[in-house]
Design an enzyme around this catalytic site. Structure first.
Site, short mmCIF file in Angstrom:
data_model
loop_
_atom_site.label_atom_id
_atom_site.label_comp_id
_atom_site.label_asym_id
_atom_site.label_seq_id
_atom_site.Cartn_x
_atom_site.Cartn_y
_atom_site.Cartn_z
CD GLU A 133 -2.63 -1.31 2.71
OE1 GLU A 133 -2.90 -0.15 3.25
OE2 GLU A 133 -2.73 -2.60 3.21
CD GLU A 146 -8.32 2.13 5.37
OE1 GLU A 146 -8.37 1.51 6.42
OE2 GLU A 146 -7.47 1.84 4.82
#
Length: 484
Positions: A288, A395
């Site tokens: 990520e 997120e």
């Protein structure tokens, strides 16, 4: 979409070792204070631990620099060393009772020193908010302070945390990718990324910059979760507005992502990123990269993350544990991004590329055209060869008690329908389904956990534009329409 140039990541093992450290500290703190604040040189430490290693078969970390100061990987080295050396030379430190540590207790303390000293094993970070102490990294040859408050250690490249990983002990650094990708779309006015610490000094050749974590950083580094269900029951306290590709075989992901500083509250995090994923359940592997802001701090930072066991005990943010191998001396992973977008004002973006290099098998990270480093394929299980899912988007991670939705914003804090200059966005969304060959992502599937809180709108490539596949996303969180 004319963009102005804007510049010229706790596991169970953390808790277990935190408890072990606390127990050892409680048992011996009074005795250590009675012994006095002894300064132990590196030579004495080496001699003492060498003798104990021979006697008990225990390996010790190299935890002190030439001045006897503790460095990262052994924050409690002087405490352990004092106990061990006093016992080793048969010195009585408890003068009131004339007692000494038994051999069994000595072995226990030695093991504690060894475990605490290693601190980072197999990609697992053993430092928590409770036992955290900001100390310089081992191999530091120079330290630089930034205007934003970061302390950057220039660390010898072969002494960076990655080489504490048991699978990387004999690893030879790949300074450049063994292959370069094709088809990646450049960004208009893609200017060099500038980090504010660089104006106060540079790291010498043969070193890399590593940010020294501060105590407040660990308030938000809670265990992460990737919601793979895409249904009605996402992971508790995590919300998403994102797009993903159907399951397949992938070798890379690319996007330009708009950078903001959304409002965050308590220990919440708000981020935008690319996920490169493989496996499921306890075999979930992820790579990520993106930007993050957290805990009410008015700063946005670049970040990396990885895991190979569904965020349980391996993996970490940035260089907080062995795993990512940094190759550049120009950029500090986790540093503050000095310029961000403003509502109805200049829009700032960063360009991220994650690509699998062939034949080395390493997953390389490129930001703003600069190769930062790579995740060796050997540290993964299901992600060692290829990815099965690529995801892009935002997120929210929140610790807000149930009863009312968090006010933490995603992206710009505005809904995607407001459009350019107001809503946050990704563009040039691309992927590689063959090693090193990128193409536009034309089959994206949108997903929003709670569209009334944070939403997403996807735009396929349009004729006459050069921005490829793009999407707007984000939202304000708590509102009259987003109560829980």
């Amino acid at each position: 979409m004319l963009e102005q140039a804007c510049w010229g990541s706790s596991s169970n093992k953390w808790q277990q070792f935190g408890q072990q450290q606390a127990a050892v500290s409680a048992a011996g703190s009074a005795k250590v204070s009675a012994a006095g604040s002894a300064t132990v040189s590196a030579a004495v430490w080496t001699a003492a631990t060498s003798s104990f290693s021979s006697k008990f078969g225990i390996s010790f970390c190299s935890s002190l620099d030439s001045s006897g100061e503790a460095v990262e990987g052994c924050a409690y080295a002087r405490y352990c060393t004092t106990l061990l050396i006093i016992q080793h030379f048969n010195m009585v430190y408890d003068q009131s009772h004339k007692t000494k540590i038994s051999d069994s207790m000595l072995v226990l303390l030695a093991l504690a020193c060894s475990l605490l000293g290693s601190a980072l094993v197999d990609g697992t970070r053993l430092v928590t908010a409770n036992n955290f102490e900001s100390v310089k990294h081992k191999g530091t040859v120079k330290t630089i302070e930034s205007d934003s408050g970061d302390v950057i250690d220039c660390v010898e490249i072969y002494k960076q945390p990655a080489f504490d990983h048991p699978l990387l002990r004999n690893h030879t650094i790949e300074m450049e990718p063994s292959s370069t990708p094709s088809g990646v779309k450049p960004t208009n006015n893609q200017a060099k990324l500038i980090q504010d610490w660089f104006k106060n000094g540079e790291c010498p050749d043969g070193t890399i910059p590593i940010i020294r974590p501060q105590r407040y950083d660990y308030n938000w580094r809670a265990p992460r979760r990737l919601d793979n269900s895409f249904g009605d029951n996402p992971y508790e306290n995590h919300e998403y507005a994102k797009v993903f590709l159907p399951d397949g075989t992938y070798y890379g992901a690319h996007a330009s992502m708009n950078v903001w500083t959304p409002a965050t509250y308590d220990t919440d995090i708000s981020l935008a990123q690319i996920w490169v994923v493989s496996g499921a359940g306890e075999q979930l592997n992820t790579i990520e990269a993106g930007w993050i802001t957290h805990s009410g701090r008015n700063q946005t930072r670049m970040f990396l993350y990885w895991t190979r066991d569904n965020y349980n005990s391996t993996g970490c943010y940035n260089l907080d544990c062995p795993g990512f191998v940094q190759t550049t001396r120009k950029y500090a992973v986790g540093a503050v991004i000095p310029r961000v977008s403003s509502y109805n004002g200049p829009q700032c973006s960063l360009v991220f590329t994650i690509v699998k290099a062939v034949p080395s098998g390493n997953w390389w990270l490129q930001i703003q055209g600069e190769y930062i480093g790579y995740w060796p394929g050997s540290i993964f299980t299901t992600l060692s060869d290829h990815s099965t899912r690529i995801t892009w988007g935002g997120e929210i991670g929140t610790s807000t008690p149930h009863g009312r939705h968090t006010q933490t914003e995603m992206g710009s804090g505005h809904f995607p329908h407001e459009g350019y200059g107001k809503a946050s966005y990704f563009y040039h969304v691309q992927y590689a389904d063959q090693p090193g060959s990128f193409k536009d992502a034309t089959s994206l599937i949108p997903y929003a956990t709670k569209p009334l809180c944070y939403d997403i709108i996807v735009f396929p490539p349009r004729e006459g534009t050069s921005y490829g596949t793009s999407f707007f996303y984000g939202g304000p969180g708590y509102s009259s329409s987003c109560q829980t």
